[in-house]
Design a protein around this motif. Structure first.
Motif, mmCIF file in Angstrom:
data_model
loop_
_atom_site.group_PDB
_atom_site.id
_atom_site.type_symbol
_atom_site.label_atom_id
_atom_site.label_comp_id
_atom_site.label_asym_id
_atom_site.label_seq_id
_atom_site.Cartn_x
_atom_site.Cartn_y
_atom_site.Cartn_z
ATOM 1 N N ARG A 23 0.786 -1.225 0.000
ATOM 2 C CA ARG A 23 0.000 0.000 0.000
ATOM 3 C C ARG A 23 0.822 1.282 0.000
ATOM 4 O O ARG A 23 0.331 2.335 -0.415
ATOM 5 C CB ARG A 23 -0.937 0.021 1.227
ATOM 6 N N ASN A 24 2.053 1.229 0.496
ATOM 7 C CA ASN A 24 2.885 2.442 0.511
ATOM 8 C C ASN A 24 4.351 2.032 0.497
ATOM 9 O O ASN A 24 5.100 2.313 1.432
ATOM 10 C CB ASN A 24 2.568 3.294 1.744
ATOM 11 N N TRP A 41 3.196 2.629 -7.827
ATOM 12 C CA TRP A 41 2.069 3.509 -7.526
ATOM 13 C C TRP A 41 0.955 2.674 -6.926
ATOM 14 O O TRP A 41 0.543 1.667 -7.501
ATOM 15 C CB TRP A 41 1.585 4.205 -8.797
ATOM 16 N N GLN A 43 -2.697 1.240 -5.603
ATOM 17 C CA GLN A 43 -4.075 1.277 -6.077
ATOM 18 C C GLN A 43 -4.850 2.261 -5.219
ATOM 19 O O GLN A 43 -4.785 2.215 -3.992
ATOM 20 C CB GLN A 43 -4.701 -0.115 -5.994
ATOM 21 N N TRP A 44 -5.580 3.164 -5.872
ATOM 22 C CA TRP A 44 -6.279 4.240 -5.163
ATOM 23 C C TRP A 44 -7.763 4.152 -5.498
ATOM 24 O O TRP A 44 -8.250 4.757 -6.450
ATOM 25 C CB TRP A 44 -5.710 5.598 -5.584
ATOM 26 N N SER A 45 -8.479 3.366 -4.720
ATOM 27 C CA SER A 45 -9.904 3.183 -4.965
ATOM 28 C C SER A 45 -10.596 2.851 -3.654
ATOM 29 O O SER A 45 -9.957 2.477 -2.668
ATOM 30 C CB SER A 45 -10.139 2.041 -5.960
ATOM 31 N N PHE A 49 -8.903 0.738 -0.443
ATOM 32 C CA PHE A 49 -8.765 1.292 0.899
ATOM 33 C C PHE A 49 -9.610 0.528 1.920
ATOM 34 O O PHE A 49 -9.250 0.454 3.091
ATOM 35 C CB PHE A 49 -9.116 2.777 0.901
ATOM 36 N N TRP A 90 -8.861 9.369 2.906
ATOM 37 C CA TRP A 90 -8.239 9.133 1.596
ATOM 38 C C TRP A 90 -9.037 9.780 0.463
ATOM 39 O O TRP A 90 -8.525 9.953 -0.646
ATOM 40 C CB TRP A 90 -8.141 7.622 1.343
ATOM 41 N N PRO A 96 -4.171 12.233 -3.333
ATOM 42 C CA PRO A 96 -3.341 11.529 -4.319
ATOM 43 C C PRO A 96 -2.257 12.397 -4.949
ATOM 44 O O PRO A 96 -1.161 11.908 -5.254
ATOM 45 C CB PRO A 96 -4.355 11.050 -5.364
ATOM 46 N N HIS A 99 0.490 12.571 -2.419
ATOM 47 C CA HIS A 99 1.234 11.313 -2.407
ATOM 48 C C HIS A 99 2.149 11.216 -3.627
ATOM 49 O O HIS A 99 3.303 10.794 -3.507
ATOM 50 C CB HIS A 99 0.273 10.118 -2.398
ATOM 51 N N TRP A 129 -1.471 6.319 -13.853
ATOM 52 C CA TRP A 129 -1.966 6.231 -12.471
ATOM 53 C C TRP A 129 -2.912 7.390 -12.172
ATOM 54 O O TRP A 129 -3.983 7.195 -11.576
ATOM 55 C CB TRP A 129 -0.785 6.246 -11.498
ATOM 56 N N LEU A 133 -7.344 7.629 -11.124
ATOM 57 C CA LEU A 133 -7.821 8.168 -9.847
ATOM 58 C C LEU A 133 -9.309 8.503 -9.919
ATOM 59 O O LEU A 133 -9.753 9.175 -10.854
ATOM 60 C CB LEU A 133 -7.053 9.435 -9.471
#
Length: 421
Positions: A23-24, A41, A43-45, A49, A90, A96, A99, A129, A133
Motif C-alpha cells: 500500500r505504501n 504507484w 491502487q487508489w480506490s 482502501f 483518503w 493523491p 502522495h 496512475w 484516480l
C-alpha cells in the motif's frame, strides 16, 4: 519466549511489512525496510482502501497481549490507521496529488541519476496512475485553491524528474494533461456547514486554546545571523552531544530541494538538504541524534504519526535553545519553538472554533509577510489538528524533557513515548 497463543514478534512484523509493501512501498523503502525496486504507484480506490482498513484491523488483533513496546506501538498505529480510513480521509482530492509529489521526490533522492532506472519507470507510470484516480467527492472554493497548490507543486517535481532522466522521449506533457483531467473530474461545491464533523468529540480543551490565542504575545527574538550553509552544517555537527559524542549523520546537498530538508534515518542517518534549508537542517540534525540514541525498530519510526515526531523535535529544540555555546544554532532553535507555538494556536482556531482561513491569515499577518501568512493558513486548514496534537503531547512530556535534557530516558524509546495517553 512468547506467551502462549501470541504470534512471534518476527511474524507480526512481517505482516506489517507486507501491508506497507502493498500500500505504501515508498515509505518502507525510505526507512530501509524494502528494496528500491519495489516502488510502485498504489491502487487508489474505495475497494483498495477498504481492504487496507480490514488488513490494519487484523494486524492490530495480532498485537493484542504483546508486552514488546514496539509491537504495542504498531498495534496502536494500526487501529488509528483503520479509523482514519473508515472516516474517509483518503477521499480528499488533494491526497493523491500529495502522495504523487512525495513519492516522486523520494525516488529522485534514492535514484538521483536514474542509474537504477527506477526513477524513469516511476515517471512513465505516473500519467496512467493519475488517469485511474477516482473523484470521490467535490471541493469547495478553499479546497479548490489547495488542490491547485498541490497540482502546481507536483508539476515542479515532475519537471525536475523528467530533466533528471535525460530521456528525449520523456516529457512533462502527458503528466500535466493527466493532472488536468483529474482536476476536471473533481466537481466544485458550496462550502459545507461543518467541514470538521469530529470537532465536537475531540478530547481537547477548546476554552484553553481560545484563551491562549486571546493572550498570545509573540516573544521578541533577535534575527538569526546569516552564515554559509557549510558553516551552518559544521555548527550543527556539534550541537548534539548529550552522551559526549557526536551522533552520526551525513549531509547531501540537493539544490532543487530549496528550503526543504529530507531525512532518511535508516540504514544510516542521511540528510538531503537544499541550498536554503537552514531551519529544516537543524531539525534534521536533531532527528538524527534522536534516532541514533533510540533502540526502536525502524518500523516503529515508520508507523508514527507526524505529531509524535514534531513533539519530540520541539523538546529537543528546547534543549538546544538553552545552550549558549552555539549562539546562532541556539537562536534558530528558539525561533523554531516560537513558530510551533503560533501555528498551534492558529491550528486550534481553525480546528476547534471553525475559524475561516482568511481570519487566520490576517491574524498570522501580524508576524509574517502576507504571502507567508496565507500559505500557513492554507497549509493548516488542509491538515487540521496536527499542530495542536504535537503541542498537547509536549505538555504531557515537556516537564521531564526540560528537567533531564539530553539524559531523559524517553529518548531511548524513539517516538514510542510521544503518543497520546
Amino acid at each position: 519466549m512468547p506467551t502462549a497463543g501470541l504470534k512471534d514478534r518476527a511474524v507480526v512484523r512481517e505482516g506489517f511489512l507486507r501491508l506497507v509493501s502493498s500500500r505504501n512501498a515508498v515509505a518502507g523503502i525510505w526507512h530501509g525496510l524494502l528494496p528500491l525496486e519495489q516502488v510502485a504507484w498504489p491502487q487508489w480506490s474505495r475497494e483498495a482502501f477498504e481492504r487496507e482498513r480490514q488488513d490494519w484491523l487484523m494486524l492490530s488483533e495480532s498485537t493484542v497481549g504483546h508486552q514488546d513496546r514496539d509491537v504495542h506501538h504498531w498495534g496502536r498505529y494500526a487501529r488509528l490507521a483503520a479509523s482514519r480510513l473508515q472516516a474517509g480521509g483518503w477521499q480528499s482530492p488533494q491526497a493523491p496529488l500529495r502522495h504523487a509529489r512525495m513519492q516522486l521526490l523520494a525516488v529522485m533522492l534514492l535514484d538521483p541519476k536514474n542509474q537504477e532506472g527506477v526513477l524513469e519507470r516511476t515517471v512513465k507510470e505516473l500519467a496512467s496512475w493519475l488517469d485511474r484516480l477516482p473523484a470521490e467527492r467535490g471541493v469547495d472554493p478553499l479546497e479548490r485553491a489547495q488542490l491547485v497548490s498541490q497540482a502546481d507543486a507536483l508539476g515542479m517535481v515532475v519537471a525536475k524528474a523528467v530533466e533528471t532522466c535525460q530521456d528525449s522521449q520523456l516529457t512533462v506533457l502527458p503528466i500535466r494533461e493527466a493532472v488536468g483531467r483529474y482536476m476536471d473530474r473533481v466537481p466544485i461545491q458550496d462550502f459545507g456547514a461543518d467541514p470538521i464533523p469530529w470537532r465536537a468529540t475531540a478530547h481537547v480543551n477548546t476554552w484553553k486554546w481560545h484563551q491562549r490565542r486571546e493572550q498570545f504575545v509573540m516573544p521578541a527574538l533577535a534575527p538569526i545571523p546569516k552564515v554559509s550553509v557549510d558553516q551552518w552544517i559544521r555548527d550543527l555537527d556539534s550541537c548534539c552531544r548529550g552522551d559526549g559524542k557526536e551522533a552520526p549523520w551525513h549531509v547531501e546537498r540537493v539544490a532543487h530541494l530549496g528550503t526543504q530538508s529530507w531525512v532518511r534515518l535508516f540504514p544510516k542517518p542521511t540528510v538531503y538538504g537544499g541550498a536554503q534549508s537552514y531551519g529544516p537542517l537543524l531539525l534534521s540534525r536533531l532527528l538524527c541524534w534522536w534516532a541514533d540514541r533510540a533502540t526502536a525498530d525502524p518500523l516503529t519510526w515508520l508507523l508514527s504519526d507526524p505529531p509524535a515526531l514534531e513533539a519530540g523535535l520541539y523538546g529537543l529544540a528546547g534543549i538546544v535553545g538553552s545552550d549558549t555555546t552555539l549562539p546562532v544554532v541556539s537562536l534558530a532553535a528558539q525561533h523554531y519553538r516560537v513558530l510551533c507555538d503560533v501555528l498551534a494556536v492558529a491550528d486550534a482556531w481553525l480546528w476547534l472554533e471553525g475559524a475561516d482561513p482568511d481570519q487566520v491569515a490576517t491574524w498570522l499577518g501580524q508576524w509574517f509577510k502576507p504571502a507567508d501568512a496565507w500559505r500557513w493558513a492554507l497549509s493548516l486548514s488542509s491538515d487540521v489538528s496536527r499542530k495542536v496534537a504535537a503541542a498537547e503531547l509536549d505538555e504531557e512530556h515537556g516537564g521531564q524533557v526540560a528537567s533531564s535534557g539530553w539524559e531523559w530516558d524517553g529518548w531511548d524509546d524513539g517516538p514510542i513515548r510521544w503518543v497520546a495517553p
